[in-house]
Write a protein that holds these residues in place. Structure first.
Motif, PDB file in Angstrom:
ATOM      1  N   LYS A 256      24.316  51.039  -8.514  1.00  0.00           N
ATOM      2  CA  LYS A 256      23.178  50.450  -9.213  1.00  0.00           C
ATOM      3  C   LYS A 256      23.646  50.044 -10.606  1.00  0.00           C
ATOM      4  O   LYS A 256      24.301  50.818 -11.317  1.00  0.00           O
ATOM      5  N   LEU A 269      20.854  46.744  -7.254  1.00  0.00           N
ATOM      6  CA  LEU A 269      21.970  47.145  -6.392  1.00  0.00           C
ATOM      7  C   LEU A 269      23.047  46.061  -6.356  1.00  0.00           C
ATOM      8  O   LEU A 269      22.742  44.877  -6.147  1.00  0.00           O
ATOM      9  N   VAL A 288      16.370  50.095  -7.745  1.00  0.00           N
ATOM     10  CA  VAL A 288      16.739  51.196  -6.849  1.00  0.00           C
ATOM     11  C   VAL A 288      17.357  52.327  -7.677  1.00  0.00           C
ATOM     12  O   VAL A 288      18.450  52.185  -8.211  1.00  0.00           O
ATOM     13  N   ASP A 290      18.766  55.304  -6.741  1.00  0.00           N
ATOM     14  CA  ASP A 290      19.292  56.125  -5.660  1.00  0.00           C
ATOM     15  C   ASP A 290      20.790  55.873  -5.543  1.00  0.00           C
ATOM     16  O   ASP A 290      21.298  54.844  -6.008  1.00  0.00           O
ATOM     17  N   GLN A 291      21.478  56.820  -4.915  1.00  0.00           N
ATOM     18  CA  GLN A 291      22.875  56.618  -4.566  1.00  0.00           C
ATOM     19  C   GLN A 291      22.888  56.099  -3.138  1.00  0.00           C
ATOM     20  O   GLN A 291      22.680  56.849  -2.185  1.00  0.00           O
ATOM     21  N   ALA A 292      23.071  54.795  -2.983  1.00  0.00           N
ATOM     22  CA  ALA A 292      22.991  54.169  -1.667  1.00  0.00           C
ATOM     23  C   ALA A 292      24.008  54.786  -0.713  1.00  0.00           C
ATOM     24  O   ALA A 292      25.075  55.246  -1.127  1.00  0.00           O
ATOM     25  N   TYR A 302      18.986  53.129   1.351  1.00  0.00           N
ATOM     26  CA  TYR A 302      18.606  53.701   0.066  1.00  0.00           C
ATOM     27  C   TYR A 302      17.110  53.976   0.087  1.00  0.00           C
ATOM     28  O   TYR A 302      16.357  53.458   0.936  1.00  0.00           O
TER      29      TYR A 302
END
Length: 343
Positions: A256, A269, A288, A290-292, A302
Motif C-alpha cells: 500500500k 494498492l 486499502v 491491509d497487508q494484501a 485483501y
C-alpha cells in the motif's frame, strides 16, 4: 459448653458459600491448566481438519472464526463461503503457508496482551508466545519454517501519527525467537542508521527462509527494507512502501502506497517489480489498510470495511492492470491466505 444447632437459614447460607468457593477454585484450576500447557481456546482446532485435507482460502470470519473455503482462479465456487469449513480456531489474525500456520489473538487481562499460537500442519499448537500489544499482522514463510507478527503497542491505526508497532520473528526449526526486530542493524539509503522512533511492520518472507521484506518508519517517512536473518541486517530499497507482500514467484511485492496526506483514504494498492523497481497501481482505487495476500502469481486478496459496522469483506484484484474493477470474494471475512494440498 454445647453450641446450639445451626438454623436452617444459616445452613443454607453456609452451603451456598462453600459451593461458591469450590466453583471459584474449579474455574481457577481450569484457567491454570489451559495456560500451563500452552493451549488456549483460540488454539484448539476442529477434530480431523488439517491444512492437507482442507486446502483452499483460509480466512477469519465473523468473531474471528477461522474457516477454509474452496477456491480456484475463478473464485471460491461457493457464494460467500457457503461451503466453507470451520477450523474451530478463533483468531484476530491468521495466516497459513507450507507446514505451519499462525493464529494471533488478544489475551484477556489488565494489560493488553496478545497470544501468538504457532500451529503445525494439523493445526495443533507447536508453540505459544505471549507479547504485549494489539494483533495487527501475521505471516508465515512459504516453507512454514519462519513465522512473523506485528502488534500495535500504542494507537490503533496506521493513518494516525501516534501509532507505534512491535514485530517479532520465530524460527520454528531452531526455536530462535526475536520478540522485537528493532534490534536489526539498519542501513538507510546506504548509511548505518540509528533513531529512537524506528518502527517495523508487515514482514513477508522469501522462499529461502532467510531473506525478508518489511516496512520501516522513521522521521515521518516509510521505507521498504530487505532484511537478512543470518546477518541480522536490513537495508532500505524504496520510500513510501507499507505492508509489503512478496509474490509466490519472488519477483514482485504488493504494497500500500500513501497517495494523499491525512487520515481519510490515504493509500492505494501497488505492485513493485523487484527486478526493475517499477511500481504499478492495481485496479483497486479504494484505500486499502491491509497487508494484501497473493492467492496465486496473478491475484491479490485483501480486506476492506464491510457494510455493517465493525465488519470487513475480502476482495480480489489482478496484480496488474488487466481488470477494470476488483471483485468481492467473501463477506464478513478478513486475513486471507491460500493453502495448497501437501504444502
Amino acid at each position: 459448653m454445647t453450641l446450639p444447632p445451626l438454623s436452617l437459614r444459616a445452613r443454607i447460607i453456609a452451603l451456598t458459600a462453600a459451593t461458591a468457593v469450590l466453583a471459584t477454585v474449579a474455574v481457577g484450576y481450569t484457567v491454570a491448566a489451559a495456560d500451563g500447557d500452552g493451549r488456549s481456546p483460540e488454539s484448539v482446532a476442529a477434530p480431523g481438519l488439517t491444512l492437507d485435507n482442507a486446502p483452499g482460502l483460509y480466512h477469519a470470519a465473523r468473531k474471528g472464526n477461522v474457516r477454509s473455503a474452496p477456491y480456484s482462479s475463478s473464485g471460491t465456487g461457493a457464494a460467500d463461503g457457503a461451503r466453507s469449513r470451520s477450523t474451530g480456531l478463533s483468531c484476530d489474525r491468521f495466516y497459513a503457508s507450507g507446514r505451519s500456520a499462525v493464529c494471533i489473538a488478544s489475551h484477556p487481562g489488565i494489560s493488553q496482551k496478545t497470544k501468538v499460537n504457532v500451529l503445525d500442519r494439523e493445526l495443533n499448537t507447536r508453540k505459544t508466545v505471549v507479547v504485549g500489544g494489539i494483533p495487527n499482522r501475521a505471516r508465515v514463510s512459504p516453507s512454514g519454517r519462519m513465522v512473523a507478527w506485528t502488534l500495535f503497542v500504542s494507537g490503533d491505526s496506521y493513518a494516525s501519527s501516534s501509532f507505534s508497532t512491535r514485530s517479532g520473528i520465530l524460527d520454528t526449526r531452531t526455536g530462535y525467537l526475536v520478540k522485537n526486530v528493532e534490534t536489526l542493524q539498519l542501513y538507510l539509503e546506504g548509511r548505518r542508521y540509528h533513531a529512537p522512533d524506528v518502527n517495523y511492520w508487515g514482514i513477508t518472507f522469501a522462499d529461502d527462509d532467510n531473506r525478508f521484506y518489511a516496512t520501516v518508519a522513521t522521521k515521518g517517512k516509510t521505507y521498504l527494507v530487505e532484511g537478512d536473518v543470518k546477518t541480522w541486517k536490513a537495508r532500505t530499497l524504496r520510500r513510501n512502501v507499507e505492508c509489503p507482500s512478496l509474490s509466490p514467484d519472488g519477483t514482485r511485492i504488493a504494497f500500500k502506497k500513501r497517495v494523499r496526506e491525512g487520515a481519510q483514504n490515504p493509500w492505494r494498492l501497488h505492485v513493485l517489480d523487484l527486478g526493475t523497481m517499477r511500481e504499478t497501481p492495481v485496479a483497486e482505487t479504494r484505500s486499502v489498510d491491509d497487508q494484501a495476500a497473493w492467492l496465486d502469481d496473478s491475484t491479490l486478496a485483501y480486506a476492506l470495511p464491510g457494510r455493517a459496522k465493525g465488519t470487513s469483506d475480502i476482495w480480489t484484484v489482478p496484480a496488474d492492470t488487466s481488470a477494470a474493477t476488483p471483485s468481492l470474494l467473501l463477506s464478513d471475512a478478513s486475513s486471507p491466505s491460500m493453502v495448497v494440498a501437501g504444502g
